[in-house]
Design an enzyme around this catalytic site. Structure first.
Site, PDB file in Angstrom:
ATOM      1  N   ARG A   1     -10.709   0.162   8.233  1.00 18.30           N
ATOM      2  CA  ARG A   1     -10.363  -1.252   8.414  1.00 18.30           C
ATOM      3  C   ARG A   1     -11.428  -2.001   9.179  1.00 18.30           C
ATOM      4  NH1 ARG A   1      -4.001  -2.270   8.675  1.00 18.30           N
ATOM      5  NH2 ARG A   1      -3.431  -0.180   8.086  1.00 18.30           N
TER       6      ARG A   1
ATOM      7  N   LYS B   1       0.837  -1.218   0.000  1.00 14.46           N
ATOM      8  CA  LYS B   1       0.000   0.000   0.000  1.00 14.46           C
ATOM      9  C   LYS B   1       0.869   1.265   0.000  1.00 14.46           C
ATOM     10  CE  LYS B   1      -2.104  -1.302   3.841  1.00 14.46           C
ATOM     11  NZ  LYS B   1      -1.522  -2.642   4.072  1.00 14.46           N
TER      12      LYS B   1
ATOM     13  N   ARG C   1      10.502  -1.376  11.623  1.00 15.20           N
ATOM     14  CA  ARG C   1       9.321  -1.094  12.447  1.00 15.20           C
ATOM     15  C   ARG C   1       9.190  -2.098  13.590  1.00 15.20           C
ATOM     16  NH1 ARG C   1       4.307  -0.045   8.506  1.00 15.20           N
ATOM     17  NH2 ARG C   1       3.340  -1.536   9.918  1.00 15.20           N
TER      18      ARG C   1
ATOM     19  N   ARG D   1      -1.230  -9.600  12.752  1.00 16.10           N
ATOM     20  CA  ARG D   1      -1.835  -8.524  11.935  1.00 16.10           C
ATOM     21  C   ARG D   1      -2.695  -9.127  10.817  1.00 16.10           C
ATOM     22  NH1 ARG D   1       3.689  -5.753  10.759  1.00 16.10           N
ATOM     23  NH2 ARG D   1       2.623  -4.550   9.146  1.00 16.10           N
TER      24      ARG D   1
ATOM     25  N   ARG E   1      11.571  -5.478   5.188  1.00 13.61           N
ATOM     26  CA  ARG E   1      11.300  -4.035   5.034  1.00 13.61           C
ATOM     27  C   ARG E   1      12.193  -3.200   5.950  1.00 13.61           C
ATOM     28  NH1 ARG E   1       5.419  -1.811   5.499  1.00 13.61           N
ATOM     29  NH2 ARG E   1       5.385  -3.272   7.235  1.00 13.61           N
TER      30      ARG E   1
HETATM   31  P1  AP5 Z   1       4.771  -1.493   1.969  1.00 16.32           P
HETATM   32  O1  AP5 Z   1       4.489  -0.648   0.782  1.00 16.32           O
HETATM   33  O2  AP5 Z   1       5.461  -0.845   3.139  1.00 16.32           O
HETATM   34  O3  AP5 Z   1       3.444  -2.276   2.438  1.00 16.32           O
HETATM   35  P2  AP5 Z   1       2.136  -1.779   3.183  1.00 16.32           P
HETATM   36  O4  AP5 Z   1       0.977  -2.474   2.574  1.00 16.32           O
HETATM   37  O5  AP5 Z   1       2.102  -0.284   3.255  1.00 16.32           O
HETATM   38  O6  AP5 Z   1       2.418  -2.445   4.598  1.00 16.32           O
HETATM   39  P3  AP5 Z   1       2.117  -2.018   6.079  1.00 16.32           P
HETATM   40  O7  AP5 Z   1       2.858  -3.022   6.928  1.00 16.32           O
HETATM   41  O8  AP5 Z   1       2.438  -0.575   6.310  1.00 16.32           O
HETATM   42  O9  AP5 Z   1       0.605  -2.289   6.216  1.00 16.32           O
HETATM   43  P4  AP5 Z   1      -0.154  -2.531   7.517  1.00 16.32           P
HETATM   44  O10 AP5 Z   1      -1.528  -2.412   7.052  1.00 16.32           O
HETATM   45  O11 AP5 Z   1       0.192  -3.770   8.247  1.00 16.32           O
HETATM   46  O12 AP5 Z   1       0.440  -1.417   8.483  1.00 16.32           O
HETATM   47  P5  AP5 Z   1      -0.072   0.010   8.922  1.00 16.32           P
HETATM   48  O13 AP5 Z   1       1.101   0.860   9.156  1.00 16.32           O
HETATM   49  O14 AP5 Z   1      -1.135   0.507   8.041  1.00 16.32           O
HETATM   50  O15 AP5 Z   1       5.649  -2.739   1.468  1.00 16.32           O
HETATM   51  C1  AP5 Z   1       6.133  -3.712   2.359  1.00 16.32           C
HETATM   52  C2  AP5 Z   1       7.548  -4.142   1.936  1.00 16.32           C
HETATM   53  O16 AP5 Z   1       7.470  -4.824   0.688  1.00 16.32           O
HETATM   54  C3  AP5 Z   1       8.543  -2.981   1.723  1.00 16.32           C
HETATM   55  O17 AP5 Z   1       9.804  -3.372   2.134  1.00 16.32           O
HETATM   56  C4  AP5 Z   1       8.514  -2.739   0.197  1.00 16.32           C
HETATM   57  O18 AP5 Z   1       9.726  -2.226  -0.285  1.00 16.32           O
HETATM   58  C5  AP5 Z   1       8.219  -4.147  -0.333  1.00 16.32           C
HETATM   59  N1  AP5 Z   1       7.374  -4.143  -1.530  1.00 16.32           N
HETATM   60  C6  AP5 Z   1       6.254  -3.386  -1.740  1.00 16.32           C
HETATM   61  N2  AP5 Z   1       5.709  -3.676  -2.949  1.00 16.32           N
HETATM   62  C7  AP5 Z   1       6.507  -4.657  -3.491  1.00 16.32           C
HETATM   63  C8  AP5 Z   1       6.472  -5.389  -4.709  1.00 16.32           C
HETATM   64  N3  AP5 Z   1       5.491  -5.187  -5.610  1.00 16.32           N
HETATM   65  N4  AP5 Z   1       7.436  -6.292  -4.948  1.00 16.32           N
HETATM   66  C9  AP5 Z   1       8.426  -6.541  -4.012  1.00 16.32           C
HETATM   67  N5  AP5 Z   1       8.518  -5.881  -2.837  1.00 16.32           N
HETATM   68  C10 AP5 Z   1       7.567  -4.945  -2.576  1.00 16.32           C
HETATM   69  O19 AP5 Z   1      -0.761  -0.374  10.332  1.00 16.32           O
HETATM   70  C11 AP5 Z   1       0.036  -0.780  11.422  1.00 16.32           C
HETATM   71  C12 AP5 Z   1      -0.840  -0.989  12.642  1.00 16.32           C
HETATM   72  O20 AP5 Z   1      -1.496   0.254  12.989  1.00 16.32           O
HETATM   73  C13 AP5 Z   1      -1.998  -1.998  12.471  1.00 16.32           C
HETATM   74  O21 AP5 Z   1      -1.556  -3.318  12.737  1.00 16.32           O
HETATM   75  C14 AP5 Z   1      -2.992  -1.482  13.525  1.00 16.32           C
HETATM   76  O22 AP5 Z   1      -2.621  -1.892  14.827  1.00 16.32           O
HETATM   77  C15 AP5 Z   1      -2.822   0.032  13.434  1.00 16.32           C
HETATM   78  N6  AP5 Z   1      -3.772   0.621  12.468  1.00 16.32           N
HETATM   79  C16 AP5 Z   1      -3.500   1.083  11.223  1.00 16.32           C
HETATM   80  N7  AP5 Z   1      -4.617   1.514  10.618  1.00 16.32           N
HETATM   81  C17 AP5 Z   1      -5.625   1.337  11.500  1.00 16.32           C
HETATM   82  C18 AP5 Z   1      -7.023   1.573  11.456  1.00 16.32           C
HETATM   83  N8  AP5 Z   1      -7.627   2.062  10.369  1.00 16.32           N
HETATM   84  N9  AP5 Z   1      -7.760   1.267  12.554  1.00 16.32           N
HETATM   85  C19 AP5 Z   1      -7.191   0.751  13.662  1.00 16.32           C
HETATM   86  N10 AP5 Z   1      -5.873   0.493  13.762  1.00 16.32           N
HETATM   87  C20 AP5 Z   1      -5.088   0.777  12.692  1.00 16.32           C
END
Ligand code: AP5
Length: 222
Positions: free
Chosen positions: A94, A18, A158, A169, A129
């Site tokens: 979410r 994402k 992270r 997760r 990552r």
């Molecule tokens: P990356 O682009 O960083 O992936 P991402 O989908 O953004 O991953 P996140 O881990 O940030 O998603 P998440 O939903 O778990 O975490 P969030 O911070 O939102 O890519 C990942 C890796 O792969 C990188 O190293 C990249 O280089 C590589 N990559 C990307 N695309 C690639 C490709 N095509 N090919 C090869 N490699 C690739 O949430 C964290 C926590 O916050 C949650 O667990 C929850 O506790 C809380 N939270 C967040 N949002 C909410 C909400 N709405 N409500 C309640 N709690 C929430």
């Protein structure tokens, strides 16, 4: 191409790409990127009470309670820059309660992008990552390695990026997915997120370009 203020949600499992796709999208379509996870991490870094509470949930891979997240995202969505330029909402909503809170404000996306990636790939992406604290850029040790030694030396990981935590997760993600999708049924587009990042963006770009053309046509005939 004329830039149209689009309203886009992007969703997908942890590490489905994402954040990576949002970097491509915002640089071409000039949308304001609002990432729920980034807002929460900024709150943690500020040392606030809300940040401390949020971290407890994030460490367990659970959703942070609505009373912290909903206002945070809503406050950002009503800012002037977002209204003028359009928005790209990353990792939000979410849960049904978060989606319902947006519906009550008549906030609906033009498009809901769902990145589809198998679990095996997700774990490899999470573990590899790294983040650059200076530029905010996302790297991967294998797929997007740092450009030089200086950047490599300052990369951080992270606190929730371990195999054990990503599995928690993922459970949370699957528990909520269907109910959130049911609210955006008419605007969902599924994209294969397992391809190399540039190819994933090519697909998203084609969809967004077509959407811009459609919106421009509608505006000129109304
Ligand atoms: P990356 O682009 O960083 O992936 P991402 O989908 O953004 O991953 P996140 O881990 O940030 O998603 P998440 O939903 O778990 O975490 P969030 O911070 O939102 O890519 C990942 C890796 O792969 C990188 O190293 C990249 O280089 C590589 N990559 C990307 N695309 C690639 C490709 N095509 N090919 C090869 N490699 C690739 O949430 C964290 C926590 O916050 C949650 O667990 C929850 O506790 C809380 N939270 C967040 N949002 C909410 C909400 N709405 N409500 C309640 N709690 C929430």
């Amino acid at each position: 191409m004329d830039v149209v203020p689009l309203k886009i949600m992007i969703s997908g499992a942890p590490a489905s790409g994402k954040g990576t796709q949002c970097e491509f999208i915002k640089s071409k379509y000039e949308l304001v990127h609002i990432a729920a996870g980034d807002l929460l991490r900024a709150e943690i870094a500020s040392g606030s009470e809300n940040g401390k509470r949020a971290k407890e949930y994030m460490e367990k891979g659970e959703l942070v309670p609505d009373e912290i997240v909903v206002m945070m995202v809503k406050d950002r969505l009503i800012q002037k820059d977002v209204q003028e330029n359009g928005w790209l909402l990353d990792g939000y909503p979410r849960s049904v309660s978060q989606a319902t809170a947006l519906e009550e404000l008549h906030i609906r996306p033009d498009l809901f992008i769902l990145l589809d990636v198998s679990e095996e790939i997700l774990v490899e992406r999470v573990v590899g990552r790294r983040l650059d604290p200076v530029t905010g850029k996302i790297y991967h040790l294998k797929y997007s390695p740092p450009e030089n030694e200086e950047i490599a030396a300052r990369l951080t990981q992270r606190f929730d990026d371990t195999e054990e935590k990503v599995k928690l997760r993922l459970v949370t993600y699957h528990k909520n997915l269907e109910s959130v999708l049911s609210i955006y049924n008419d605007v969902i587009v599924k994209v294969d997120g397992s391809l190399p990042k540039e190819e994933v963006f090519e697909r998203i770009d084609a969809i967004l370009s077509a959407l811009c053309q459609k919106k421009l046509k509608t505006d000129s005939t109304s």
